[in-house]
Design a protein around this motif. Structure first.
Motif, PDB file in Angstrom:
ATOM      1  N   THR A   1       7.853 -18.958  34.340  1.00  0.00           N
ATOM      2  CA  THR A   1       7.804 -17.761  35.191  1.00  0.00           C
ATOM      3  C   THR A   1       6.426 -17.117  35.059  1.00  0.00           C
ATOM      4  O   THR A   1       5.814 -17.172  33.990  1.00  0.00           O
ATOM      5  CB  THR A   1       8.903 -16.778  34.754  1.00  0.00           C
ATOM      6  N   GLY A   2       5.973 -16.489  36.143  1.00  0.00           N
ATOM      7  CA  GLY A   2       4.689 -15.784  36.102  1.00  0.00           C
ATOM      8  C   GLY A   2       3.717 -16.393  37.096  1.00  0.00           C
ATOM      9  O   GLY A   2       4.017 -17.393  37.767  1.00  0.00           O
ATOM     10  N   SER A   3       2.516 -15.790  37.155  1.00  0.00           N
ATOM     11  CA  SER A   3       1.572 -16.204  38.190  1.00  0.00           C
ATOM     12  C   SER A   3       1.004 -17.596  37.925  1.00  0.00           C
ATOM     13  O   SER A   3       0.702 -18.334  38.867  1.00  0.00           O
ATOM     14  CB  SER A   3       0.441 -15.178  38.289  1.00  0.00           C
ATOM     15  N   THR A   4       0.847 -17.991  36.654  1.00  0.00           N
ATOM     16  CA  THR A   4       0.314 -19.333  36.353  1.00  0.00           C
ATOM     17  C   THR A   4       1.387 -20.378  36.638  1.00  0.00           C
ATOM     18  O   THR A   4       1.115 -21.420  37.259  1.00  0.00           O
ATOM     19  CB  THR A   4      -0.146 -19.417  34.883  1.00  0.00           C
TER      20      THR A   4
ATOM     21  N   ASP B   1       4.982 -23.769  31.292  1.00  0.00           N
ATOM     22  CA  ASP B   1       5.084 -22.315  31.448  1.00  0.00           C
ATOM     23  C   ASP B   1       3.752 -21.656  31.091  1.00  0.00           C
ATOM     24  O   ASP B   1       2.945 -22.228  30.357  1.00  0.00           O
ATOM     25  CB  ASP B   1       6.202 -21.792  30.521  1.00  0.00           C
ATOM     26  N   GLY B   2       3.562 -20.464  31.581  1.00  0.00           N
ATOM     27  CA  GLY B   2       2.378 -19.680  31.247  1.00  0.00           C
ATOM     28  C   GLY B   2       2.582 -18.956  29.928  1.00  0.00           C
ATOM     29  O   GLY B   2       3.577 -19.146  29.226  1.00  0.00           O
ATOM     30  N   ALA B   3       1.626 -18.112  29.573  1.00  0.00           N
ATOM     31  CA  ALA B   3       1.738 -17.323  28.346  1.00  0.00           C
ATOM     32  C   ALA B   3       0.871 -16.086  28.486  1.00  0.00           C
ATOM     33  O   ALA B   3      -0.070 -16.059  29.286  1.00  0.00           O
ATOM     34  CB  ALA B   3       1.276 -18.149  27.149  1.00  0.00           C
ATOM     35  N   ASP B   4       1.205 -15.077  27.715  1.00  0.00           N
ATOM     36  CA  ASP B   4       0.383 -13.866  27.722  1.00  0.00           C
ATOM     37  C   ASP B   4      -0.732 -13.970  26.699  1.00  0.00           C
ATOM     38  O   ASP B   4      -1.810 -13.405  26.893  1.00  0.00           O
ATOM     39  CB  ASP B   4       1.274 -12.650  27.469  1.00  0.00           C
TER      40      ASP B   4
ATOM     41  N   LYS C   1      -6.430 -15.810  28.192  1.00  0.00           N
ATOM     42  CA  LYS C   1      -5.239 -15.727  27.340  1.00  0.00           C
ATOM     43  C   LYS C   1      -5.480 -16.266  25.928  1.00  0.00           C
ATOM     44  O   LYS C   1      -4.627 -16.100  25.049  1.00  0.00           O
ATOM     45  CB  LYS C   1      -4.075 -16.515  27.978  1.00  0.00           C
TER      46      LYS C   1
ATOM     47  N   LYS D   1       4.835 -14.360  24.884  1.00  0.00           N
ATOM     48  CA  LYS D   1       5.267 -14.488  26.270  1.00  0.00           C
ATOM     49  C   LYS D   1       6.193 -13.330  26.601  1.00  0.00           C
ATOM     50  O   LYS D   1       6.686 -12.646  25.733  1.00  0.00           O
ATOM     51  CB  LYS D   1       6.020 -15.822  26.471  1.00  0.00           C
ATOM     52  N   GLY D   2       6.402 -13.147  27.903  1.00  0.00           N
ATOM     53  CA  GLY D   2       7.422 -12.180  28.293  1.00  0.00           C
ATOM     54  C   GLY D   2       6.943 -10.957  29.039  1.00  0.00           C
ATOM     55  O   GLY D   2       7.750 -10.087  29.373  1.00  0.00           O
ATOM     56  N   LEU D   3       5.632 -10.861  29.318  1.00  0.00           N
ATOM     57  CA  LEU D   3       5.200  -9.681  30.087  1.00  0.00           C
ATOM     58  C   LEU D   3       5.814  -9.705  31.489  1.00  0.00           C
ATOM     59  O   LEU D   3       5.940  -8.675  32.137  1.00  0.00           O
ATOM     60  CB  LEU D   3       3.677  -9.601  30.159  1.00  0.00           C
ATOM     61  N   GLY D   4       6.221 -10.893  31.917  1.00  0.00           N
ATOM     62  CA  GLY D   4       6.914 -10.997  33.206  1.00  0.00           C
ATOM     63  C   GLY D   4       8.416 -10.774  33.088  1.00  0.00           C
ATOM     64  O   GLY D   4       9.131 -10.833  34.092  1.00  0.00           O
ATOM     65  N   GLY D   5       8.889 -10.572  31.882  1.00  0.00           N
ATOM     66  CA  GLY D   5      10.297 -10.216  31.679  1.00  0.00           C
ATOM     67  C   GLY D   5      11.257 -11.384  31.554  1.00  0.00           C
ATOM     68  O   GLY D   5      12.474 -11.187  31.528  1.00  0.00           O
ATOM     69  N   ALA D   6      10.717 -12.621  31.433  1.00  0.00           N
ATOM     70  CA  ALA D   6      11.632 -13.776  31.445  1.00  0.00           C
ATOM     71  C   ALA D   6      11.736 -14.462  30.083  1.00  0.00           C
ATOM     72  O   ALA D   6      12.178 -15.597  29.990  1.00  0.00           O
ATOM     73  CB  ALA D   6      11.154 -14.783  32.495  1.00  0.00           C
TER      74      ALA D   6
ATOM     75  N   GLU E   1      13.012 -18.251  29.150  1.00  0.00           N
ATOM     76  CA  GLU E   1      11.863 -19.137  28.926  1.00  0.00           C
ATOM     77  C   GLU E   1      11.986 -19.846  27.579  1.00  0.00           C
ATOM     78  O   GLU E   1      11.679 -21.033  27.458  1.00  0.00           O
ATOM     79  CB  GLU E   1      10.563 -18.332  28.958  1.00  0.00           C
TER      80      GLU E   1
HETATM   81  O1  LIG Z   1       7.934 -13.480  31.266  1.00  0.00           O
HETATM   82  C1  LIG Z   1       6.894 -13.952  31.670  1.00  0.00           C
HETATM   83  C2  LIG Z   1       6.224 -15.079  31.087  1.00  0.00           C
HETATM   84  O2  LIG Z   1       6.299 -15.129  29.726  1.00  0.00           O
HETATM   85  C3  LIG Z   1       4.864 -15.466  31.613  1.00  0.00           C
HETATM   86  O3  LIG Z   1       4.695 -16.791  31.258  1.00  0.00           O
HETATM   87  C4  LIG Z   1       3.722 -14.698  31.037  1.00  0.00           C
HETATM   88  O4  LIG Z   1       3.942 -13.338  31.231  1.00  0.00           O
HETATM   89  C5  LIG Z   1       2.391 -15.122  31.681  1.00  0.00           C
HETATM   90  O5  LIG Z   1       2.383 -14.746  33.002  1.00  0.00           O
HETATM   91  P1  LIG Z   1       1.119 -14.975  33.924  1.00  0.00           P
HETATM   92  O6  LIG Z   1       0.991 -16.442  34.102  1.00  0.00           O
HETATM   93  O7  LIG Z   1       1.434 -14.259  35.205  1.00  0.00           O
HETATM   94  O8  LIG Z   1      -0.065 -14.390  33.244  1.00  0.00           O
END
Ligand SMILES: O=C[C@H](O)[C@H](O)[C@H](O)COP(=O)(O)O
Length: 424
Positions: free
Chosen positions: A30-33, A84-87, A125, A98-103, A107
């Motif tokens: 989940t997330g933009s990446t 998956d992406g990561a913060d 990141k 991880k988890g700034l997107g709430g998932a 995840e």
């Molecule tokens: O809950 C959200 C996830 O952990 C995302 O993988 C994380 O927040 C990174 O998101 P983004 O790719 O948008 O930076």
């Protein structure tokens, strides 16, 4: 700047999409990446007709995947790959926030179900200390959320309940999220264990092990790959985590072990898990073959005795080195005949032999299912013909491979503990 980040995310996603093969079950982050990954995966499925099943980590991801025509299934079995992406990605350890997107909860469920968990992120990141830039999301049950936040505050994590348009943010699982601050100097493993002891906490954004690799994308569209530890890179993180949780007692003295068996008996898998659990070095005997042997095997020609001599010598030397260092160790190699084993013993002294024993049908089925391994299936019969199972006096543990890796390693650990073998 925003475009720079997007370039990096897209580039990392592109490399990860290349890991997907037809027939795979793939976890979608989940997330933009992760969204770049899903888009590019959708394009590959349309262009190449890849036959894959996907598991989504959030409702948003499910909607995107569905829109792109990806086949979604529930999380009811293991996955070949999760991306998956990561913060934050910590340099040198690949520990994640991880988890700034709430998932985060879903995840983690998906990541832990995948044989290979691949992290994709843009350069921003990558950090040298977890918590350097990002908050640490902690998913908590709604009931008693204030009380849970008070406990988090006692841990000096300064929790702030995440809000969404004036109301508390609610995750797909129906929980609240407390965004915490990791104080400098705090040990992430200690934070994780403290958080897990609080009843109201259902998940944390700390992903402290299990990343097979992290692919980091840069603004110019280039990527760098950072490999995880050997166990995670081999897709064995879930099995290793289960084995660690079992708290199996270890022998008092680190043992010297050679795991033997024919091709596809699972030597590398079992050897890696055993070494990880025992906290001793690991060596894959295949890596000790001289290049000439590797070429011969690649071309489907079996090795003869003379070919094997330099290889057996290297195996003996490695065991002897571990004996000198008193560190124990696990080496995996076919060691099919008594003569070869005696040659190695002659150079290295005694060691514990673990024979992974399996039927031809099972071995052949495993070889057929393998991807990218250099041993062609045609060599199985010549290996079985050459195999001399361990004989009396060889201090061997014989285990059937007709079990899960966790089950096999458990029975080996039991035998080691029961002292079925003489001291090395
Ligand atoms: O809950 C959200 C996830 O952990 C995302 O993988 C994380 O927040 C990174 O998101 P983004 O790719 O948008 O930076």
């Amino acid at each position: 700047m925003g475009t720079d980040f997007e370039n990096g995310k897209r580039a990392a996603a592109r490399l990860a999409v290349g890991l997907v093969e037809s027939g795979m079950r793939v976890g979608l982050g989940t997330g933009s990446t992760a969204a770049h990954f899903i888009d590019q995966l959708g394009a590959r499925v349309r262009a190449e007709g890849l036959d894959i099943e996907c598991v989504a980590t959030s409702d948003l991801t499910a909607a995107r995947a569905e829109f792109l025509g990806l086949r979604l299934v529930p999380l009811d079995g293991s996955l070949d790959l999760a991306v998956d992406g990561a913060d934050e990605v910590e340099f040198g350890t690949l520990r994640l926030i991880k988890g700034l997107g709430g998932a985060l909860l879903r995840e983690k469920l998906v990541a832990q179900s995948a044989r290979r968990f691949v992290v994709i992120a843009d350069r921003s990141k990558l950090v040298t200390r977890l918590g350097a830039h990002s908050k640490l999301p902690v998913e908590i049950v709604r009931h008693g959320a204030d009380r849970t936040c008070a406990r988090l505050a006692e841990l000096d994590l300064a929790p702030v309940l995440r809000a969404n348009a004036g109301s508390p943010f609610v995750s797909d699982g129906g929980h609240f999220i407390a965004d915490c601050t990791m104080p400098k100097g705090i040990v992430p493993e200690a934070v994780e264990s403290a958080l897990r002891s609080i009843a109201g906490v259902v998940g944390t954004g700390l992903f402290l092990s299990g990343s097979a690799c992290a692919i980091i994308g840069y603004p110019d569209g280039s990527t760098r790959q950072f490999d995880g530890d050997a166990v995670s890179a081999a897709g064995l993180a879930p099995a290793a985590a289960t084995l660690r949780c079992l708290g199996l007692p270890k022998p008092d003295i680190p043992p010297l072990i050679a795991v033997m068996g024919v091709s596809a008996s699972g030597k590398s898998t079992i050897g890696l898990l055993l070494a990880e659990l025992l906290g001793v070095p690991f060596c894959d005997g295949d890596d000790l073959h001289p290049e000439s042997n590797r070429e011969k095997m690649h071309s489907g020609r079996p090795l003869d005795d003379e070919d094997r001599m330099p290889w057996l010598h290297r195996i003996a030397m490695r065991l002897a080195e571990w004996r000198t260092r008193r560190c124990g160790g696990v080496i995996v190699s076919s060691l099919l005949t008594r003569r070869y084993r005696d040659l190695v013993r002659g150079g290295a002294g005694p060691f514990t032999l673990v024979h992974l024993d399996g039927s031809r049908d099972l071995l052949a089925a495993r070889i057929a299912a393998r991807r990218g391994h250099f041993m062609p299936a045609s060599l199985l019969d010549s290996q079985l013909a050459a195999l001399e199972p361990p004989q009396a006096g060889e201090d061997a543990i014989v285990v059937s491979i007709d079990e899960s890796p966790v089950g096999i390693v458990r029975s080996i650990m039991r035998s080691l503990q029961a002292g079925q073998v003489s001291a090395n």
